[in-house]
Design a protein around this motif. Structure first.
Motif, PDB file in Angstrom:
ATOM      1  N   ARG A   1      75.625  60.255 -24.756  1.00  0.00           N
ATOM      2  CA  ARG A   1      76.181  60.222 -26.129  1.00  0.00           C
ATOM      3  C   ARG A   1      77.582  60.814 -26.142  1.00  0.00           C
TER       4      ARG A   1
ATOM      5  N   LYS B   1      80.051  58.451 -24.569  1.00  0.00           N
ATOM      6  CA  LYS B   1      80.235  57.226 -25.348  1.00  0.00           C
ATOM      7  C   LYS B   1      81.188  57.428 -26.525  1.00  0.00           C
TER       8      LYS B   1
ATOM      9  N   GLN C   1      82.430  52.201 -21.148  1.00  0.00           N
ATOM     10  CA  GLN C   1      81.291  51.384 -20.718  1.00  0.00           C
ATOM     11  C   GLN C   1      80.546  52.159 -19.632  1.00  0.00           C
TER      12      GLN C   1
ATOM     13  N   GLY D   1      73.334  54.782 -26.300  1.00  0.00           N
ATOM     14  CA  GLY D   1      74.527  53.952 -26.141  1.00  0.00           C
ATOM     15  C   GLY D   1      74.756  53.437 -24.734  1.00  0.00           C
TER      16      GLY D   1
ATOM     17  N   ASN E   1      75.056  51.143 -21.782  1.00  0.00           N
ATOM     18  CA  ASN E   1      75.257  49.691 -21.838  1.00  0.00           C
ATOM     19  C   ASN E   1      74.427  48.925 -20.815  1.00  0.00           C
TER      20      ASN E   1
ATOM     21  N   THR F   1      86.335  48.356 -24.327  1.00  0.00           N
ATOM     22  CA  THR F   1      85.517  49.467 -24.774  1.00  0.00           C
ATOM     23  C   THR F   1      84.535  48.877 -25.775  1.00  0.00           C
ATOM     24  N   ASP F   2      83.671  49.697 -26.337  1.00  0.00           N
ATOM     25  CA  ASP F   2      82.688  49.178 -27.292  1.00  0.00           C
ATOM     26  C   ASP F   2      83.375  48.465 -28.454  1.00  0.00           C
TER      27      ASP F   2
END
Ligand code: SF4
Length: 333
Positions: free
Chosen positions: A132, A135, A140, A160, A162, A329-330
């Motif tokens: 966490r 992230k 990633q 989170g 991936n 990235t996210d």
């Protein structure tokens, strides 16, 4: 199969064609003069799906050594006498420092590995907390971890994470030669569960452990069914103190290693094909050829073996005419 038949197949490569075992075997046995035709066919797929990008990943060993399993190649196994550092939990300083490095150097992904095969829920929650935190920057993250329960997989998903790395390592029939403390089918079951839970998968193997060409093909056929996002192909680096320390690796010529990577690209063309362990040894000086097929590598070493530094790796990629991937990235996904 006649070489001519295979060359015709490669020259007119049709992506919808599902390679048979016989054809795949014939590819691994192609003579040197056919190498360019093979690389050209695999290279077209690389360019189609990955352009000129090379995805560079950094690996941090979060838990090292003292594994209960007896994987013959592994310095962390219960049978290994390799002189490696052993710890149950890497320092926060090292883990978060590596994660910052991934972000600062714009690397594709932070891969974290844990030795061992079973984990308590409390250990998974501890890992989830650390994920966490990492992230927060949208990094990633891929985690190489043993067998999870579905509950544990969901805990990591919620944190989170991936992607999960879970390799097949070799074929079903060869597997008992390298490990007897768990089975190939346990690995397949674990991968199926992780897919159900919704993880991206990283799933590959190790070449050079004494397996036949048929074993390599069988493993790649199973990987084709899994359709992982990433396929790491490792070339054995025999480690002193492991059961494979004296393994004859004379068959791991750059030509043979390239054939395996080309075959992986032909069989799972849309996946990241990663040349993982062994790159610096078996492909030294021929990276431009390697990158015609491969679009993913590690920087800065493997779990218990050293590697090339990040800056040197990025320079090598640029010198070869490719570009290190600035990873999504996210937010960009
Ligand atoms: S490969 Fe993984 S499961 Fe096998 S001995 Fe090494 S750390 Fe343990």
């Amino acid at each position: 199969m006649e070489i001519k038949e295979i060359l015709t197949l490669l020259e007119n490569w049709d992506e919808t064609h599902v390679l048979t075992k016989e054809e795949a075997l014939a590819i691994l046995e192609l003579p040197e003069e056919a190498e360019e035709t093979l690389i050209a066919a695999a290279g077209k797929l690389r360019t189609k799906y990955k352009g000129k990008k090379v995805s560079v990943q950094l690996l941090t060993n979060v838990r090292s050594g003292n594994c209960s399993q007896n994987c013959a190649y592994c310095a962390q196994s219960c049978e290994s006498h390799a002189a490696i550092e052993k710890y149950r939990r890497v320092s926060d300083e090292k883990l978060y420092g590596d994660n910052d490095l991934v972000d600062d150097k714009h690397l594709a992904r932070h891969c974290i590995g844990l030795s061992g095969i079973r984990f308590t829920d409390a250990e998974i929650e501890d890992l989830a907390c650390r994920i966490r935190k990492m992230k927060k920057n949208g990094t990633q993250i891929c985690c190489s971890i043993g067998f999870l329960t579905e509950k544990q997989a969901l805990m990591l998903k919620e944190a989170g994470l991936n992607r999960i790395n879970h390799n097949l390592n070799s074929s079903r029939s060869f597997y008992p030669n390298i490990c007897t403390t768990h089975t190939y089918d346990q690995r397949i079951e674990n991968i199926r569960m992780l897919r159900r839970v919704g993880f991206e998968m990283c799933c590959g193997g190790i070449i050079g452990m004494g397996e036949s060409h048929g074993d390599v093909v069988d493993m790649l056929m199973d990987i084709r069914e899994i359709r992982p996002e990433s396929v790491p192909i490792n070339f054995l680096l025999p480690i002193e103190g492991t059961r494979l320390a004296d393994r004859d690796i004379s068959g791991l010529t750059p030509q043979y290693c390239m054939k395996v990577l080309c075959l992986a690209r032909l069989m799972v063309p849309q996946s990241d094909i990663r040349c993982a362990a062994g790159r610096e040894v078996y492909f030294k000086g021929i990276e431009p050829t390697l990158f015609r097929v491969v679009d993913s590598i590690f920087a800065s070493g493997y779990l218990t073996a050293g590697g090339q530094g990040i800056d040197d790796t990025m320079k090598m990629i640029a010198d070869a005419g490719y570009c290190g991937e600035i990873e999504s990235t996210d937010e960009e996904e």
